[in-house]
Design a protein around this motif. Structure first.
Motif, short mmCIF file in Angstrom:
data_model
loop_
_atom_site.label_atom_id
_atom_site.label_comp_id
_atom_site.label_asym_id
_atom_site.label_seq_id
_atom_site.Cartn_x
_atom_site.Cartn_y
_atom_site.Cartn_z
N ASN A 126 -14.39 -8.89 -2.67
CA ASN A 126 -14.11 -7.73 -3.49
C ASN A 126 -12.74 -7.89 -4.13
OD1 ASN A 126 -13.06 -4.90 -4.02
ND2 ASN A 126 -15.13 -4.38 -3.36
N ILE A 127 -12.68 -7.84 -5.47
CA ILE A 127 -11.44 -8.09 -6.19
C ILE A 127 -10.96 -6.81 -6.88
CG2 ILE A 127 -11.87 -10.55 -6.50
CD1 ILE A 127 -12.78 -9.96 -9.39
N ALA A 128 -9.63 -6.67 -6.96
CA ALA A 128 -9.03 -5.48 -7.56
C ALA A 128 -7.68 -5.86 -8.17
CB ALA A 128 -8.86 -4.38 -6.52
N ILE A 129 -7.02 -4.89 -8.76
CA ILE A 129 -5.74 -5.13 -9.43
C ILE A 129 -4.61 -4.48 -8.65
CG2 ILE A 129 -6.69 -5.46 -11.74
CD1 ILE A 129 -6.02 -2.51 -12.30
N ASN A 130 -3.42 -5.02 -8.82
CA ASN A 130 -2.24 -4.44 -8.18
C ASN A 130 -1.89 -3.09 -8.78
OD1 ASN A 130 -1.41 -7.70 -7.90
ND2 ASN A 130 -0.93 -6.41 -6.13
N LYS A 131 -1.20 -2.30 -7.98
CA LYS A 131 -0.73 -1.00 -8.44
C LYS A 131 0.30 -1.15 -9.55
CE LYS A 131 1.65 3.16 -6.72
NZ LYS A 131 2.22 3.82 -5.52
N ASP A 132 1.18 -2.14 -9.43
CA ASP A 132 2.24 -2.36 -10.41
C ASP A 132 2.04 -3.70 -11.12
OD1 ASP A 132 3.66 0.03 -9.67
OD2 ASP A 132 4.38 -1.03 -7.88
N ARG A 142 -6.14 6.64 2.38
CA ARG A 142 -5.38 6.46 1.14
C ARG A 142 -4.49 5.22 1.31
NH1 ARG A 142 -3.34 11.71 2.89
NH2 ARG A 142 -1.30 11.51 3.92
N MET A 143 -5.11 4.16 1.80
CA MET A 143 -4.38 2.93 2.13
C MET A 143 -3.65 2.35 0.93
SD MET A 143 -5.03 2.67 5.39
CE MET A 143 -4.62 1.00 5.86
N GLY A 144 -4.28 2.40 -0.24
CA GLY A 144 -3.64 1.83 -1.42
C GLY A 144 -3.80 0.33 -1.52
N MET A 145 -4.92 -0.17 -0.97
CA MET A 145 -5.25 -1.61 -1.04
C MET A 145 -4.09 -2.49 -0.58
SD MET A 145 -7.93 -2.15 -4.16
CE MET A 145 -7.11 -1.27 -5.46
N GLY A 147 0.80 -1.21 0.00
CA GLY A 147 0.00 0.00 0.00
C GLY A 147 0.84 1.26 0.00
N ASN A 148 0.18 2.36 0.27
CA ASN A 148 0.82 3.67 0.21
C ASN A 148 1.59 3.98 1.49
OD1 ASN A 148 -0.21 4.29 -2.37
ND2 ASN A 148 -2.17 4.90 -1.49
N PRO A 149 2.48 4.96 1.46
CA PRO A 149 3.24 5.33 2.66
C PRO A 149 2.31 5.80 3.79
CG PRO A 149 4.22 6.31 0.70
CD PRO A 149 2.91 5.73 0.28
#
Length: 354
Positions: A141-147, A112-115, A94-96
């Motif tokens: 609940n499904i989502a995609i990675n940031k990278d 702003r957890m960033g999953m 996740g995010n900083p």
């Protein structure tokens, strides 16, 4: 410990960093320290939706238990359903930090957890280990990675991974905290994703749970109809209205300038208006709607149901008030239904848009 006692202790957590408090709450749930609500639900609250029997329409929204570490204990608090996730194919941190903020004056939360989550492998193992029958309906609940994400590959793969275990699957294309994710609500991108999901569902053997799309409250009016049309065209089963907002409507807290998605009472009006719009567009077209955003009382839940939702979800109010919130909302909702002379909660779904 009872849910009421667990809620009485909630104010003590206000002096703890919000993310630390959240982690402690999940740990307490895992060890059974939040207790359980063993009282039977009022029959007036039962509803059938998405091919499932819900003992009540009150659910926990995604984001509270991203890695499915406390799903069983959460179900035992009296929810009609619990939505775990968002889960991504690979683990991500996740995010900083800091990335979670209480807006106490507004009873709201900005995140702003960033999953941040452990990825699909341990997530799937945990929900597979849940005892059957489960005390509540399970959503994933499904989502995609940031990278390294490939949406047309990742969403169908995640659906296939959880299909044997989930009662329904929610597709997250609306978190504001993963760069580019909300762009997937665009007509072409969303249509391609939903087509890929439909193809995967048709191909797999075994259970094929319903698929819902979770949308943002910040969609422009012109963007709402294409989302509904894409869901109908590709045979989706419903929409969750809505995710967090990046707007800041009338906030008082000194934390109001933090970046991230806002949840809680300031979101209620805009999410309900979007829900009504979606309900009018989808009426009679086979989509089940879940209302989410700013619910903290039976009256709030009643408003969402009358606006077109068959089910509703909580997040911020549960984080503030704890487990005692659930039986209170159910009592208040049942009282409103009886006040208005209806026989079951399903009778008032969409009453304000008929």
């Amino acid at each position: 410990m009872t849910p009421r006692l667990a809620s009485i202790l909630m104010p003590l957590m206000r002096g703890v960093d919000p993310e630390r408090a959240h982690d402690l709450a999940l740990r307490a749930l895992r060890f059974g320290l939040a207790g359980a609500d063993r009282s039977p639900d009022d029959p007036i609250l039962a509803i059938r939706a998405l091919g499932c029997e819900f003992r009540n329409p009150i659910g926990l929204a995604a984001g509270f238990d991203k890695s499915a570490v406390a799903v069983g204990p959460l179900m035992r608090l009296g929810f009609g359903f619990v939505e775990a996730g968002s889960v991504t194919p690979k683990p991500q941190i996740g995010n900083p930090k800091p990335r979670l903020f209480r807006l106490v004056e507004d009873r709201a939360v900005i995140n702003r957890m960033g999953m941040n989550n452990a990825g699909i492998a341990p997530f799937r193992a945990r929900i597979a280990a849940l005892p059957r029958p489960r005390p509540a309906v399970l959503g994933v609940n499904i989502a995609i990675n940031k990278d390294g994400a490939a949406p047309l590959r990742d969403y169908p793969a995640l659906y296939e991974a959880v299909a044997p275990l989930a009662d329904y699957v929610a597709v997250n294309v609306s978190s504001p905290n993963t760069p580019g994710l909300r762009d997937l609500q665009g007509e072409r991108q969303l249509s391609e994703i939903l087509a890929a999901l439909a193809e995967t569902r048709a191909r797999i053997a075994g259970p094929r749970p319903p698929i819902l799309v979770k949308i943002a409250p910040d969609l422009s009016p012109a963007a709402v109809e294409p989302v509904v049309e894409a869901a109908v065209t590709h045979g989706m089963d419903g929409l969750i209205v809505s995710n967090t907002t990046i707007t800041r409507p009338g906030l008082r807290s000194g934390q109001r300038g933090q970046a991230g998605g806002l949840s809680g009472p300031p979101l209620r009006a805009m999410s309900t208006e979007l829900l009504k719009r979606v309900a009018r567009l989808s009426r009679g077209r086979g989509l089940t709607l879940i209302g989410c955003g700013g619910i903290g009382s039976g009256a709030d839940a009643y408003e969402k149901l009358r606006a077109g939702a068959s089910l509703v979800q909580l997040y911020a109010a549960f984080a503030y008030e704890g487990p005692a919130l659930i039986p209170r909302i159910k009592r208040e909702l049942a009282a409103l239904l009886r006040r208005d002379g209806v026989r079951s909660v399903g009778d008032i779904v969409g009453a304000d848009i008929r």
